[in-house]
Each structure stands twice: as C-alpha cells, then as structure tokens.
Design an enzyme around this catalytic site. Structure first.
Site, mmCIF file in Angstrom:
data_model
loop_
_atom_site.group_PDB
_atom_site.id
_atom_site.type_symbol
_atom_site.label_atom_id
_atom_site.label_comp_id
_atom_site.label_asym_id
_atom_site.label_seq_id
_atom_site.Cartn_x
_atom_site.Cartn_y
_atom_site.Cartn_z
ATOM 1 N N SER A 160 -28.493 -52.123 47.708
ATOM 2 C CA SER A 160 -29.084 -52.734 46.532
ATOM 3 C C SER A 160 -28.845 -51.625 45.342
ATOM 4 O O SER A 160 -27.949 -51.519 44.788
ATOM 5 C CB SER A 160 -30.538 -52.879 46.698
ATOM 6 O OG SER A 160 -31.345 -53.723 45.607
ATOM 7 N N ASP A 320 -29.336 -56.122 39.377
ATOM 8 C CA ASP A 320 -28.984 -54.801 39.979
ATOM 9 C C ASP A 320 -27.608 -55.141 40.785
ATOM 10 O O ASP A 320 -27.130 -56.051 40.837
ATOM 11 C CB ASP A 320 -29.880 -54.333 40.873
ATOM 12 C CG ASP A 320 -30.394 -55.246 42.074
ATOM 13 O OD1 ASP A 320 -29.866 -56.429 41.845
ATOM 14 O OD2 ASP A 320 -30.976 -54.870 42.993
ATOM 15 N N ASP A 322 -26.589 -55.829 43.800
ATOM 16 C CA ASP A 322 -26.566 -57.032 44.739
ATOM 17 C C ASP A 322 -27.226 -58.183 43.993
ATOM 18 O O ASP A 322 -27.073 -59.199 44.811
ATOM 19 C CB ASP A 322 -26.943 -56.442 46.075
ATOM 20 C CG ASP A 322 -28.500 -56.457 46.287
ATOM 21 O OD1 ASP A 322 -28.999 -55.940 45.226
ATOM 22 O OD2 ASP A 322 -29.246 -56.833 47.243
ATOM 23 N N ASP A 324 -30.164 -59.388 43.419
ATOM 24 C CA ASP A 324 -31.266 -59.941 43.916
ATOM 25 C C ASP A 324 -32.340 -59.573 43.232
ATOM 26 O O ASP A 324 -33.394 -60.155 43.066
ATOM 27 C CB ASP A 324 -31.401 -59.467 45.328
ATOM 28 C CG ASP A 324 -31.875 -58.215 45.542
ATOM 29 O OD1 ASP A 324 -31.526 -57.346 44.656
ATOM 30 O OD2 ASP A 324 -32.234 -57.886 46.710
#
Length: 589
Positions: A160, A320, A322, A324
């Site tokens: 992440s 961010d 990734d 999500d």
C-alpha cells in the site's frame, strides 16, 4: 545464544529458494551481524491490520520468496481443509465440485510480480486453480475479481502506502469459506487468521512445497472491464459531470484504471501529475508514498497552480500506490500551497451526506435491507449523527476494512485513513477509484449550484455540531517505545486532558460487548458550557501497518449560527493542541 541464532539462520538459508536473499543472509552470517540477525529471526511475520507487511530482505521477519511460499502453502492447506470443499465455481462432468479458484493480484513494488507468481505456483501445486490478474492493478480490482469470478480466496501482493523497501501480502476469503457467506471478498479476521497461521507454521519447508512451473491462468482484460462497468454504477444517472480535477497516482498503479473510470462515467479527463504518472517502485519524488504525509502532495498542488486562472481546478485527487485509498484537496487561497487537504473524516462525512441527499443511502448493496452506515472506532462520530438524522442504521468496528466489510447490512463504510467503501456489493473493501468517482460527482453537483465542498462541510457542522479531528502519530525505530507508552497509560490513565475531565477510560484489550479485544485505549472526555466543548474522545493504539503509535483525537463543539463557525474552529484547534500536549506527556512520548 549467538551460536543458536547462527544455527537458525543457516537452517533458513538452506531452505531459501532465492539466490538474492541467500546471498544477503550469507553476508550477514559471515559478517557476524548479530543485532541484524536477531531482528530478522525474532519470530515470524503475523497477520496484522492489513495482512503480512514488512521490509524486503532475508529471514522470517522480512518479506521474501521463502516467507511468501510458506504463507501461500499455509493458505492452500487451509482452503483444502474447508468443508464442504471450496470451489463451487467449477463443476466438471458428474457434478462434483472442481478445484477451488484463488485469484491473485499485485502492485508494481519491488518483487510483487515474483511473489504473485510464487503464490500461483503453490496454489496449483496444492490442487487448487489459480488465476493471476493480467498486470499490476489496484487492490480494489482484486477485491472485485474475487466475487466476480466466484473465487474461494484472493491474495493481493502490496504494501500500500508503506516506504519503498517494504512489501506485503493480503488474504481475502470468498463466499462459503469459514462462515463468509454474503461477506465474501473480505480480508481475513479471527479465527481464520490464526487457523491460516497454524497451517503456515506446519509447513515443513519451502523445498517440500510443490511448485510447478506452469498450470495457472492469466485473467483477461475483461475482468478490468467488468470492474470499470461496476464502478460507473456508483453514480446517479444524469447527475452533473463538469468538474476539473488534477490527479496523482503517487507512482502507483491507479492511473490507467482511474482515468478509464472517469472517461466511462463522462467526466472530463483529469490532469495527471506528470512526474508521478507512471509506476515507480522507488517512489522517487516523495519521502513516503502516502498522501497523508507532509510533502507527498506538493507536486499535485504545483500542477494545480500551473493550470492558471483559465483552467482553474476544482479538486485535487490522489490515490495511494495500490489505489485503495483516496485523498482529496480543495482550493484554499489562504493556505501557502493554495490548496487544503481534507481529512479522511471530512471526506467520509461528505460522501455520506451525498448518498443521503441523492437517495442512494439504501441502495447498492446486497439487498434493499442493506442500509447501514459504518465506520471505525478511531474515525469521527459525525457519521453517527448523519445516520441518525437520515434514519439510517449505524455501526462501529475495530480499525481496518477487514472489520468494516463484515458489518451486517453495510451500505457505506469509511475509515479516517482515507479509505471509503461506496459499493460493498461490488468491492467489499476500501476502493480509491469508486470513491474518487463519487467525490467528483458531488463536487460537480455542488459546482452546478454555485457551491463548494467546504460550504457543505459548514452546513454539516451547523446541522450536527463541529466535529474536529486530529492525530498524534509517533514513528519509532524501536518498537519497545510503543509498548512502554501503552504500559504507562494502562498503569496511570490520565484523569483529564486539556482541562476536560476523563469520564471513562476503556482498555480495549479486554474487549467490549460490541468489539473483540484489540491493543488499544479509549478515553471519553466531558465538556461544558464554559469550555465551549460538548464532548471529546481519544483513542490510542499501535499501528497495524507501520512502526507508529497513533492517537486519534476528536472534539465536538455546538455551533449556533454560520458566523460562529470561525470561532468554533479556532477553539477546536486550541483544545486539540492541548489534548495532544497532555496526552504526549501522559504517554511519555
């Protein structure tokens, strides 16, 4: 003790399939790096708030191929032990269930593709069916694919928003596994995490794990297309689309998916921050690839300022790495950068109000009965007041979407760390792409009315009271600092903070009627007319994803009229600053 440590390191070395980490560990052994070896062999990585996550490197306390292969083998063993046998998605001749499907996604970090392929090989070797997503993609696409493909489990390889040296491993379970019916596609929670960990611990060794060189499938782009089609459904048909957005994926994997989603929904193409447009595992333009960190949004704000008066932007949006999470900033001429980052709690409240206003508060989930608004105990209590006024059920959970996704009847959920779930029937996890779409729709609608997101926040403060939040976050090198602070607060809980009496002090490690045990402390503070404060609340907990002690603060002030808002905000800042100061002293940090 040193001899025992070296022996453990040599045992690990003999079972490590990766020449890079074997060479790294060999160098540490030959150099006699006792402290470093002790850190790497202090235990084994355990599932935290967001799965496994650690620095890349050799040893059981780092992320590497050996750790990933063991984790995958343990997960495969767990899935094969489920009854009835998972895998209702595939039925060969004779009607017997076929092998369970595990779908695997990954981001663009160092070693992510390697870890994803290792996972696919382990699943195939265990008799399961494995499908790799076609390329590095946002985590929400993986969460969607689990339900879309009827998978019994999913794995996402990502760290992440962590620093470049980290990577991680998130595990999801599909419908029908370990009591996940109607909640499939959610991250694992107890007891599944402990049961999978036990299976991992039982793995005899990496070289004993069957890992064929082929046999897994590569998903087609149709999975991404299905996600994009679903994402567009979060919007209200016919709603305004005229909004000007500057967007940054922060060197992550969100750009292609977000820009495609905006195009499909009919929004103007966002202006993408050129320096951060392409995936870069070194995140070269930011110290930390987290939009909440100081400096992470500087290039986005510079891009927005460069647009000029003729093409002035309405919003800055960031994902961010990734994708999500979704960060939002609004024009603020009074700020040095000309823009103000909205807190996750502010965006969470805005999206909730938008869903209520557009009549979508009771739509979009499993059935017409799925109407609950949910957030975590560390997020603002404003959502509870919005829900109560709208006649919508409300729930609170522990930190993390692995808990929020499991709320019965959830329609909308968010957490203060920039995570929003606006379509739990499609993605039962936080989703920075669909959240960005809904924020853009809200901003476009307000723009058409000559209003702004900031003005809507003011209206919410007038209707429900000003809910001001802040955070005291302490990053440490030595994790014992966090343990010592928690121990000190438990031994001597504060009796007042910022002059406000502590009316209740809860040790959440004991659990409550509504919450399972967690390492955290919660304080409620009373206000009065003289202080101008209605109430306040503090949560203290170690981060589950980073070496941080995190303290979440909220103060609620009544606001009688619009002209009272500036004074209320100033008073809130004073109280929050005083709470921070007193709490830091009480914790010894």
């Amino acid at each position: 003790m040193q001899h025992e440590l070296i022996a453990r390191a040599r045992d690990w070395l003999s079972d490590d399939p990766d020449p890079d980490t074997r060479r790294e560990l060999t160098d540490l052994i030959e150099a006699g790096a006792g402290d470093e070896l002790a850190a790497r062999f202090a235990g084994t990585l355990q599932f935290g708030t967001a799965g496994l996550r650690a620095e890349l490197g050799a040893g059981p306390m780092r992320m590497n191929r050996a750790v990933v292969i063991r984790a995958a083998a343990g997960l495969a063993s767990y899935l094969n032990r489920q009854h009835p046998r998972p895998g209702q998605d595939t039925r060969p001749a004779g009607g017997r269930p076929g092998p369970g499907l595990v779908v695997i996604g990954y981001d663009a970090r160092h070693r992510s593709a390697d870890f994803a392929r290792d996972t696919a090989a382990v699943m195939v070797g265990a008799g399961l069916r494995a499908v790799l997503l076609p390329r590095p993609l946002p985590t929400p696409v993986l969460a969607f694919a689990i339900r879309h493909l009827g998978a019994v489990a999913g794995v996402e390889v990502t760290a992440s928003h962590n620093p470049p040296r980290d990577n991680g491993y998130k595990v999801y379970l599909g419908d029908g596994v370990a009591g996940t019916a109607s909640r499939g596609g959610s991250q694992i929670v107890p007891p599944a995490d402990a049961e999978i960990a036990a299976e991992i611990a039982a793995v005899a060794g990496v070289h004993a794990v069957p890992r064929p060189d082929a046999g897994w499938e590569i998903a087609g782009e149709d999975v991404v297309e299905a996600y994009l089609e679903r994402a567009a459904s979060v919007l209200t048909e016919g709603s305004p689309r005229a909004v000007r957005v500057v967007y940054t994926p922060l060197h992550g994997v969100g750009r292609q998916t977000l820009t495609a989603a905006f195009a499909r929904a009919g929004f103007p193409a966002p202006t993408v921050v050129a320096e951060q447009a392409e995936p870069d595992p070194d995140f070269t333009t930011v110290a930390f690839p987290n939009p909440e960190e100081p400096g992470a949004m500087d290039l986005a704000f510079a891009t927005a300022r460069a647009a000029g008066a003729d093409a002035a932007c309405d919003l800055v949006i960031a994902n961010d790495p990734d994708a999500d999470r979704c960060a939002v900033a609004v024009p603020a001429p009074e700020e040095p950068a000309g823009w103000r980052m909205l807190r996750g709690d502010e965006v969470g409240a805005l999206l909730a109000a938008h869903l209520v206003r557009t009549g979508r508060a009771g739509q979009g989930s499993q059935s017409a009965t799925d109407t609950t608004f949910a957030t975590t105990i560390v997020s603002s209590s404003l959502l509870s007041r919005i829900a109560a006024t709208a006649g919508v059920p409300y729930a609170e959970t522990l930190t993390g979407f692995k808990w929020l996704a499991r709320v019965d009847g959830v329609r909308y959920a968010y957490e203060e760390a920039l995570g929003y779930c606006v379509d739990p029937a499609g993605v039962r996890d936080k989703d920075g792409i669909t959240a960005a779409l809904l924020v853009a729709e809200l901003a476009a609608g307000l723009r058409a009315e000559g209003r702004t997101l900031v003005e809507l926040l003011d209206e919410l403060a007038l209707a429900h009271g000003l809910h001001a939040t802040d955070q005291l976050s302490v990053r440490v090198e030595d994790l014992s600092v966090i343990a010592a602070a928690m121990e000190r607060l438990r031994a001597q809980p504060p009796t007042d903070l910022a002059g406000l009496p502590v009316t209740s002090a809860q040790d959440l490690s004991q659990g409550t009627e509504a919450l399972p045990p967690t390492d955290g402390l919660r304080y409620h503070l009373a206000g009065d007319a003289d202080s101008g404060v209605e109430s306040a609340r503090v949560i203290v907990r170690p981060s589950g994803t980073e070496p941080k002690l995190k303290c979440y603060l909220e103060v609620v002030l009544p606001v009688a009229a619009p002209d009272a808002l500036p004074a209320a905000r100033a008073r809130a800042r004073e109280v929050l600053a005083a709470v921070k100061r007193d709490l830091a002293a009480a914790a010894g940090i």
